[in-house]
Design a protein around this motif. Structure first.
Motif, PDB file in Angstrom:
ATOM      1  N   LEU A 164       0.801  -1.223   0.000  1.00  0.00           N
ATOM      2  CA  LEU A 164       0.000   0.000   0.000  1.00  0.00           C
ATOM      3  C   LEU A 164       0.835   1.275   0.000  1.00  0.00           C
ATOM      4  N   MET A 165       1.929   1.315   0.743  1.00  0.00           N
ATOM      5  CA  MET A 165       2.668   2.567   0.860  1.00  0.00           C
ATOM      6  C   MET A 165       3.241   3.026  -0.478  1.00  0.00           C
ATOM      7  N   ASP A 166       3.672   2.083  -1.321  1.00  0.00           N
ATOM      8  CA  ASP A 166       4.150   2.472  -2.650  1.00  0.00           C
ATOM      9  C   ASP A 166       3.037   3.151  -3.442  1.00  0.00           C
ATOM     10  N   VAL A 167       1.818   2.645  -3.298  1.00  0.00           N
ATOM     11  CA  VAL A 167       0.667   3.232  -3.990  1.00  0.00           C
ATOM     12  C   VAL A 167       0.371   4.625  -3.437  1.00  0.00           C
ATOM     13  N   ILE A 168       0.394   4.756  -2.123  1.00  0.00           N
ATOM     14  CA  ILE A 168       0.101   6.049  -1.495  1.00  0.00           C
ATOM     15  C   ILE A 168       1.139   7.093  -1.902  1.00  0.00           C
ATOM     16  N   ARG A 169       2.399   6.695  -1.912  1.00  0.00           N
ATOM     17  CA  ARG A 169       3.460   7.638  -2.300  1.00  0.00           C
ATOM     18  C   ARG A 169       3.291   8.100  -3.749  1.00  0.00           C
ATOM     19  N   ALA A 170       2.875   7.181  -4.608  1.00  0.00           N
ATOM     20  CA  ALA A 170       2.763   7.507  -6.032  1.00  0.00           C
ATOM     21  C   ALA A 170       1.551   8.361  -6.341  1.00  0.00           C
ATOM     22  N   VAL A 171       0.438   8.086  -5.677  1.00  0.00           N
ATOM     23  CA  VAL A 171      -0.840   8.706  -6.053  1.00  0.00           C
ATOM     24  C   VAL A 171      -1.242   9.846  -5.126  1.00  0.00           C
ATOM     25  N   ARG A 172      -0.927   9.718  -3.843  1.00  0.00           N
ATOM     26  CA  ARG A 172      -1.339  10.693  -2.835  1.00  0.00           C
ATOM     27  C   ARG A 172      -2.844  10.955  -2.891  1.00  0.00           C
ATOM     28  N   PRO A 173      -3.641   9.949  -2.552  1.00  0.00           N
ATOM     29  CA  PRO A 173      -5.103  10.129  -2.557  1.00  0.00           C
ATOM     30  C   PRO A 173      -5.525  11.030  -1.405  1.00  0.00           C
ATOM     31  N   HIS A 174      -6.791  11.301  -1.322  1.00  0.00           N
ATOM     32  CA  HIS A 174      -7.285  12.092  -0.197  1.00  0.00           C
ATOM     33  C   HIS A 174      -7.159  11.322   1.107  1.00  0.00           C
ATOM     34  N   GLN A 175      -7.385  10.012   1.039  1.00  0.00           N
ATOM     35  CA  GLN A 175      -7.441   9.211   2.258  1.00  0.00           C
ATOM     36  C   GLN A 175      -6.792   7.851   2.039  1.00  0.00           C
ATOM     37  N   ALA A 176      -6.027   7.420   3.036  1.00  0.00           N
ATOM     38  CA  ALA A 176      -5.500   6.063   3.070  1.00  0.00           C
ATOM     39  C   ALA A 176      -6.132   5.352   4.252  1.00  0.00           C
ATOM     40  N   THR A 177      -6.800   4.245   3.991  1.00  0.00           N
ATOM     41  CA  THR A 177      -7.407   3.446   5.053  1.00  0.00           C
ATOM     42  C   THR A 177      -6.539   2.223   5.279  1.00  0.00           C
ATOM     43  N   PHE A 178      -5.917   2.150   6.443  1.00  0.00           N
ATOM     44  CA  PHE A 178      -5.017   1.045   6.760  1.00  0.00           C
ATOM     45  C   PHE A 178      -5.818  -0.123   7.324  1.00  0.00           C
ATOM     46  N   VAL A 179      -5.665  -1.282   6.682  1.00  0.00           N
ATOM     47  CA  VAL A 179      -6.421  -2.488   7.031  1.00  0.00           C
ATOM     48  C   VAL A 179      -5.426  -3.617   7.335  1.00  0.00           C
ATOM     49  N   PRO A 180      -5.604  -4.360   8.439  1.00  0.00           N
ATOM     50  CA  PRO A 180      -4.632  -5.393   8.809  1.00  0.00           C
ATOM     51  C   PRO A 180      -4.916  -6.751   8.183  1.00  0.00           C
ATOM     52  N   ASP A 181      -5.055  -6.801   6.859  1.00  0.00           N
ATOM     53  CA  ASP A 181      -5.330  -8.083   6.222  1.00  0.00           C
ATOM     54  C   ASP A 181      -4.025  -8.775   5.838  1.00  0.00           C
ATOM     55  N   THR A 182      -4.107 -10.086   5.622  1.00  0.00           N
ATOM     56  CA  THR A 182      -2.946 -10.854   5.183  1.00  0.00           C
ATOM     57  C   THR A 182      -2.900 -10.878   3.661  1.00  0.00           C
ATOM     58  N   VAL A 183      -1.784 -11.344   3.115  1.00  0.00           N
ATOM     59  CA  VAL A 183      -1.589 -11.295   1.666  1.00  0.00           C
ATOM     60  C   VAL A 183      -2.684 -12.045   0.917  1.00  0.00           C
ATOM     61  N   GLY A 184      -3.021 -13.242   1.350  1.00  0.00           N
ATOM     62  CA  GLY A 184      -3.995 -14.047   0.625  1.00  0.00           C
ATOM     63  C   GLY A 184      -5.390 -14.022   1.202  1.00  0.00           C
ATOM     64  N   GLN A 185      -5.675 -13.064   2.076  1.00  0.00           N
ATOM     65  CA  GLN A 185      -6.954 -13.040   2.780  1.00  0.00           C
ATOM     66  C   GLN A 185      -8.117 -12.838   1.820  1.00  0.00           C
ATOM     67  N   PHE A 186      -9.207 -13.593   2.044  1.00  0.00           N
ATOM     68  CA  PHE A 186     -10.367 -13.552   1.156  1.00  0.00           C
ATOM     69  C   PHE A 186     -11.023 -12.186   1.177  1.00  0.00           C
ATOM     70  N   THR A 187     -11.236 -11.643   2.368  1.00  0.00           N
ATOM     71  CA  THR A 187     -11.764 -10.295   2.535  1.00  0.00           C
ATOM     72  C   THR A 187     -11.365  -9.819   3.914  1.00  0.00           C
ATOM     73  N   SER A 188     -11.412  -8.529   4.138  1.00  0.00           N
ATOM     74  CA  SER A 188     -11.056  -7.983   5.448  1.00  0.00           C
ATOM     75  C   SER A 188     -12.009  -8.523   6.502  1.00  0.00           C
ATOM     76  N   ASP A 189     -11.460  -8.962   7.639  1.00  0.00           N
ATOM     77  CA  ASP A 189     -12.341  -9.573   8.644  1.00  0.00           C
ATOM     78  C   ASP A 189     -12.025  -9.164  10.077  1.00  0.00           C
ATOM     79  N   HIS A 190     -11.171  -8.163  10.271  1.00  0.00           N
ATOM     80  CA  HIS A 190     -10.913  -7.663  11.623  1.00  0.00           C
ATOM     81  C   HIS A 190     -10.158  -6.342  11.527  1.00  0.00           C
ATOM     82  N   GLY A 191     -10.214  -5.607  12.629  1.00  0.00           N
ATOM     83  CA  GLY A 191      -9.504  -4.343  12.682  1.00  0.00           C
ATOM     84  C   GLY A 191      -8.168  -4.467  13.396  1.00  0.00           C
TER      85      GLY A 191
END
Length: 264
Positions: free
Chosen positions: A95-122
């Motif tokens: 994600l950080m490479d994407v944020i540095r390149a694009v600089r969106p309005h908002q970055a939402t940090f999510v603690p998912d694993t690489v192969g995770q099916f969908t986000s399932d915890h904070g």
């Protein structure tokens, strides 16, 4: 200064904003090599229908959103100065490479694993605080708002604020699962207490995951101060039947029915 940032009052207009997550559009496109459905065309249609934001969650394996989608969406949104671009994902993966390149309005940090099916915890605080601090600081220096994906735990809100987060995104799967059952009010009250704790700590509030046209109004009516809801799976599924424009308008009607403006 972030070139994409629009003034806050222009973005929200005093009411909870609807940000459309386009991951499932990209997932369908990636099943073939024809480039359809188009992610940027989907973005344009939902924005023309009144969505106030676009969300994407690029994963390292590019199973849906690709790096090229992110840059193309950023370019598209330059023509939409009132629209927010929210990019979510794990800051310790790609994600950080994407944020540095694009600089969106908002970055939402999510603690998912690489192969995770969908986000399932904070995030868990203070356990995750040490490693989050540096990426939060860097992201804010880039001029990007930071939102932390969090479970409805009131006791963690002050810790999130002390880390430097601007917002929390409340993970709403527990509410969605309880909606329409005898546990609905009990579970909803956890979100109410968490939102109150977040506001008291100086945080703004987003929400997302499994919100839909059935349960959205009840959530917004009860939970104070929700600035933005990010909705993808249900909204894109509805759009298969109703079309993008009517679907977005219907979700906006759900927000209007809640009748509660976002806190400022």
């Amino acid at each position: 200064m972030n070139p994409l940032v629009a003034p806050e009052p222009l973005v929200h207009g005093g009411r909870t904003a609807l940000s459309v997550n386009l991951n499932k559009v990209a997932l369908l496109r990636n099943t073939r090599h024809l480039g359809i459905p188009s992610v940027t065309r989907a973005a344009q249609q939902v924005l023309e229908a009144g969505a106030q934001g676009i969300t994407v969650h690029p994963r390292p394996d590019e199973r849906h959103i690709r790096a090229t989608d992110v840059t193309e969406l950023a370019e598209l949104l330059r023509a939409w100065p009132r629209i927010e671009f929210n990019i979510e994902g794990n800051p310790f993966h790609n994600l950080m490479d994407v944020i540095r390149a694009v600089r969106p309005h908002q970055a939402t940090f999510v603690p998912d694993t690489v192969g995770q099916f969908t986000s399932d915890h904070g995030w868990s605080l203070p356990e995750d605080a040490g490693r989050l601090k540096a990426v939060i600081d860097e992201t804010r220096v880039l001029g990007v708002r930071v939102s932390l994906f969090m479970d409805p735990e009131p006791g963690m809100m002050r810790a999130a604020a002390e880390l430097g987060a601007d917002r929390v995104e409340l993970y709403t799967e527990a509410y969605a699962s309880a909606w329409g059952t005898p546990r609905q009010d009990e579970v909803l009250q956890r979100y109410v207490r968490t939102a109150e704790a977040a506001l008291a700590a100086g945080l703004e509030i987003n929400a997302g995951h499994d919100l839909n046209r059935d349960n959205l109004s009840d959530f917004l009516r009860a939970v104070p101060g929700v600035m933005e809801v990010s909705i993808g799976h249900a909204l894109i599924a509805d759009a298969l039947e109703l079309g993008y424009a009517e679907t977005v308008r219907d979700y906006q009607r759900c927000i209007q029915r809640a009748g509660v403006p976002a806190a400022r």
